[in-house]
Write a protein that holds these residues in place. Sequence first.
Motif, PDB file in Angstrom:
ATOM      1  N   GLY A  92      -7.907 -11.114   5.466  1.00 23.91           N
ATOM      2  CA  GLY A  92      -6.398 -10.925   5.722  1.00 23.91           C
ATOM      3  C   GLY A  92      -5.539  -9.769   5.242  1.00 23.91           C
ATOM      4  N   THR A  93      -4.771  -9.865   4.925  1.00 19.24           N
ATOM      5  CA  THR A  93      -4.104  -8.942   4.225  1.00 19.24           C
ATOM      6  C   THR A  93      -3.911  -9.042   2.383  1.00 19.24           C
ATOM      7  N   THR A  94      -4.170 -10.504   2.040  1.00 18.57           N
ATOM      8  CA  THR A  94      -4.087 -10.908   0.624  1.00 18.57           C
ATOM      9  C   THR A  94      -5.534 -10.587   0.241  1.00 18.57           C
ATOM     10  N   ALA A  95      -6.471 -10.835   1.257  1.00 22.61           N
ATOM     11  CA  ALA A  95      -8.176 -10.071   0.797  1.00 22.61           C
ATOM     12  C   ALA A  95      -8.600  -8.835   0.375  1.00 22.61           C
ATOM     13  N   PHE A  96      -7.281  -8.424   1.618  1.00 22.61           N
ATOM     14  CA  PHE A  96      -7.704  -6.505   1.489  1.00 22.61           C
ATOM     15  C   PHE A  96      -6.486  -6.110  -0.095  1.00 22.61           C
ATOM     16  N   TRP A  97      -5.617  -6.938  -0.569  1.00 21.08           N
ATOM     17  CA  TRP A  97      -5.163  -7.204  -1.843  1.00 21.08           C
ATOM     18  C   TRP A  97      -6.482  -6.384  -2.693  1.00 21.08           C
ATOM     19  N   ASP A  98      -6.930  -7.283  -2.746  1.00 16.39           N
ATOM     20  CA  ASP A  98      -7.628  -7.967  -4.037  1.00 16.39           C
ATOM     21  C   ASP A  98      -8.658  -6.730  -3.708  1.00 16.39           C
ATOM     22  N   GLU A 138       8.550 -11.220  -2.446  1.00 16.49           N
ATOM     23  CA  GLU A 138       7.705 -12.222  -2.548  1.00 16.49           C
ATOM     24  C   GLU A 138       6.445 -11.723  -1.913  1.00 16.49           C
ATOM     25  N   PHE A 139       5.806 -10.828  -1.471  1.00 16.41           N
ATOM     26  CA  PHE A 139       4.640 -10.140  -0.510  1.00 16.41           C
ATOM     27  C   PHE A 139       4.380  -8.713  -1.288  1.00 16.41           C
ATOM     28  N   SER A 140       5.379  -8.022  -1.652  1.00 20.22           N
ATOM     29  CA  SER A 140       4.352  -6.679  -1.874  1.00 20.22           C
ATOM     30  C   SER A 140       5.333  -7.626  -4.605  1.00 20.22           C
ATOM     31  N   LEU A 191       2.959   0.935  -1.715  1.00 19.67           N
ATOM     32  CA  LEU A 191       4.084   0.477  -0.555  1.00 19.67           C
ATOM     33  C   LEU A 191       4.837  -0.684   0.303  1.00 19.67           C
ATOM     34  N   THR A 192       5.569  -0.661   0.268  1.00 22.96           N
ATOM     35  CA  THR A 192       5.286  -1.978   1.092  1.00 22.96           C
ATOM     36  C   THR A 192       5.960  -1.553   2.889  1.00 22.96           C
ATOM     37  N   HIS A 193       5.653  -1.183   4.012  1.00 21.79           N
ATOM     38  CA  HIS A 193       7.131  -1.059   5.103  1.00 21.79           C
ATOM     39  C   HIS A 193       7.392  -1.850   5.072  1.00 21.79           C
ATOM     40  N   ASN A 194       7.149  -3.536   5.343  1.00 17.89           N
ATOM     41  CA  ASN A 194       8.605  -4.264   5.889  1.00 17.89           C
ATOM     42  C   ASN A 194       8.231  -5.102   5.191  1.00 17.89           C
ATOM     43  N   GLU A 195       9.220  -5.564   4.103  1.00 19.35           N
ATOM     44  CA  GLU A 195       8.736  -6.675   3.103  1.00 19.35           C
ATOM     45  C   GLU A 195       9.093  -7.989   3.567  1.00 19.35           C
ATOM     46  N   THR A 196       8.422  -8.657   4.481  1.00 20.38           N
ATOM     47  CA  THR A 196       8.829  -9.386   5.382  1.00 20.38           C
ATOM     48  C   THR A 196       9.030 -10.404   4.554  1.00 20.38           C
ATOM     49  N   SER A 197       9.236 -11.069   3.656  1.00 20.47           N
ATOM     50  CA  SER A 197      10.463 -12.055   2.905  1.00 20.47           C
ATOM     51  C   SER A 197      11.382 -12.007   2.815  1.00 20.47           C
ATOM     52  N   VAL A 240      -0.381   1.561   2.090  1.00 21.84           N
ATOM     53  CA  VAL A 240       0.775   1.066   2.318  1.00 21.84           C
ATOM     54  C   VAL A 240       0.456  -0.560   2.955  1.00 21.84           C
ATOM     55  N   ASP A 241       1.367  -1.537   2.282  1.00 23.99           N
ATOM     56  CA  ASP A 241       1.133  -3.142   2.920  1.00 23.99           C
ATOM     57  C   ASP A 241       1.996  -2.465   3.992  1.00 23.99           C
ATOM     58  N   ALA A 242       1.353  -2.608   5.285  1.00 28.03           N
ATOM     59  CA  ALA A 242       2.458  -3.048   6.681  1.00 28.03           C
ATOM     60  C   ALA A 242       1.712  -4.178   7.432  1.00 28.03           C
ATOM     61  N   THR A 243       1.739  -4.959   6.733  1.00 33.99           N
ATOM     62  CA  THR A 243       1.158  -6.384   7.243  1.00 33.99           C
ATOM     63  C   THR A 243       1.976  -6.722   8.455  1.00 33.99           C
ATOM     64  N   SER A 244       3.118  -6.364   8.108  1.00 30.83           N
ATOM     65  CA  SER A 244       4.502  -7.393   9.822  1.00 30.83           C
ATOM     66  C   SER A 244       4.979  -5.131  10.409  1.00 30.83           C
ATOM     67  N   GLY A 245       5.196  -4.018   9.195  1.00 25.75           N
ATOM     68  CA  GLY A 245       5.842  -3.226  10.125  1.00 25.75           C
ATOM     69  C   GLY A 245       4.410  -2.723  10.875  1.00 25.75           C
ATOM     70  N   GLN A 260      -1.183 -11.200  13.034  1.00 25.73           N
ATOM     71  CA  GLN A 260      -0.653 -12.429  12.925  1.00 25.73           C
ATOM     72  C   GLN A 260       0.889 -11.582  12.991  1.00 25.73           C
ATOM     73  N   LYS A 261       1.584 -10.638  13.516  1.00 24.00           N
ATOM     74  CA  LYS A 261       2.775 -10.179  13.288  1.00 24.00           C
ATOM     75  C   LYS A 261       2.552  -8.834  14.566  1.00 24.00           C
ATOM     76  N   SER A 262       3.315  -7.759  14.668  1.00 23.50           N
ATOM     77  CA  SER A 262       3.457  -6.918  15.772  1.00 23.50           C
ATOM     78  C   SER A 262       2.201  -6.683  17.078  1.00 23.50           C
TER      79      SER A 262
HETATM   80  C1  LIG Z   1       4.002  -8.223   4.085  1.00 22.87           C
HETATM   81  C2  LIG Z   1       3.366  -9.192   3.863  1.00 22.87           C
HETATM   82  N1  LIG Z   1       2.039  -8.835   3.406  1.00 22.87           N
HETATM   83  C3  LIG Z   1       0.959  -9.561   3.531  1.00 22.87           C
HETATM   84  C4  LIG Z   1       1.554 -10.632   3.634  1.00 22.87           C
HETATM   85  C5  LIG Z   1      -0.100 -12.097   3.999  1.00 22.87           C
HETATM   86  O1  LIG Z   1      -0.523 -11.733   4.517  1.00 22.87           O
HETATM   87  P1  LIG Z   1      -2.014 -12.875   5.343  1.00 22.87           P
HETATM   88  O2  LIG Z   1      -1.575 -14.481   5.360  1.00 22.87           O
HETATM   89  O3  LIG Z   1      -2.897 -12.096   6.461  1.00 22.87           O
HETATM   90  O4  LIG Z   1      -2.722 -12.488   4.034  1.00 22.87           O
HETATM   91  C6  LIG Z   1       2.473 -11.042   4.180  1.00 22.87           C
HETATM   92  C7  LIG Z   1       1.938 -12.114   5.674  1.00 22.87           C
HETATM   93  O5  LIG Z   1       2.975 -12.734   5.975  1.00 22.87           O
HETATM   94  C8  LIG Z   1       3.496 -10.460   4.751  1.00 22.87           C
HETATM   95  O6  LIG Z   1       3.824 -10.624   5.815  1.00 22.87           O
END
Ligand SMILES: Cc1ncc(COP(=O)(O)O)c(C=O)c1O
Length: 376
Positions: A83-89, A107-109, A149-155, A174-179, A198-200
């Motif tokens: 998931g994205t969390t692993a990609f950050w690392d 929270e995510f950015s 950058l973060t395309h969409n801050e889900t929090s 760009v963190d585009a997890t939810s964008g 798990q988003k779009s």
């Molecule tokens: C913008 C954003 N970045 C990162 C994450 C973390 O993603 P993951 O749970 O796939 O590690 C999320 C999860 O909601 C998110 O919305």
Amino acid sequence: MTSAPLPDIRIPDELLPADGRFGSGPSKVRPAQVDAVSAAATTLMGTSHRQAPVKNLVGRLRSGLGELFQLPDGYEVALGNGGTTAFWDAATFCLIDQKSQHLSFGEFSSKFAAAAAAAPHLGDPEVIESAPGTHPEAATRADVDLYALTHNETSTGVAMEVRRPEGASGLVAVDATSGAGGLRVDPTQFDAYYFAPQKSFASDGGLWLALLSPAAAERIERLAGSDRWVPAFLDLGIALDNSRKDQTYNTPALATIILMVDQVEWMLAGGGLEFAASRCDRSAEALYGWAEASDYATPFVAKPDERSHVVGTIDLAEGIDAITVSAVLRANGIVDTDSYRKLGRNQLRIAMFPAIEPDDVAALTRCIDHVVGQLR
Ligand SMILES: Cc1ncc(COP(=O)(O)O)c(C=O)c1O
């Protein structure tokens, strides 16, 4: 602690949306996607990810994403587990050379910024913050080799345009997890556009995907060949090698990939990213239009052009308890409208990903009016 009993409010059937899933991830999965998993029950499911049938599926995913995002020549699609969390690392090892700059507005950015700050092999990152409900702007610096950058801050429900900082030489990640898949983007403006399914893409979590420019691939390959120690699981060089062969370094969840391929191909059949983003636009118009006209609901994000079209955040007036409203909605089959827990606002958060019917968002607003009318 005793909590007050939930008010017994029944929403009339004629007001209810056809599908009550409005969670911001995991998010609504279209029934046809689940049918695609069923159809693969004895063919792909339970078979090796090193053999042609699954590799072809991964190939469809990679080429489908290339088409969806209209990737320029030389850009490539990589994927891996975690998931994205692993990609950050992974990015702290394999994309940031010495110093990154992070726009931190939720929270995510803030998490990627924290990962870079904790990495002993990197210089201190520059972190530019802004208050929840807004986003900061990047500042071009000569010594920054990666802009995060973060395309969409889900929090918080804030979306920002993906744009290279003026004159920047560093990579743009760009963190585009939810964008991704719900918001428009120009690939020439990024070097790494990474997300999870798990988003779009209406699939399950646990995978990361990254659209990489030639400059990002070159950075990955250079750092992979350097003397920096990198754990194999987080090695983007290994991930890229495997991705080019339509594989992942270790075993992926096949159902996740089947669900995601179906969603990508559904988007392409409808007309691509423009089709998907237009659905989100219609949902956003229904949600924010309703809130602006309401005497008790207000869009949390003050600037209309920063209001996300994939995750809407709506504050409720004092005296109308959002937690109770969400709980009553849930009791009526409308789920996951709660605000992001750590934001601590009297708020509803409504996902508007492409799989969600715009008419269902409109129906949801009528249900909220009904519940609040009864509570009042
Ligand atoms: C913008 C954003 N970045 C990162 C994450 C973390 O993603 P993951 O749970 O796939 O590690 C999320 C999860 O909601 C998110 O919305």
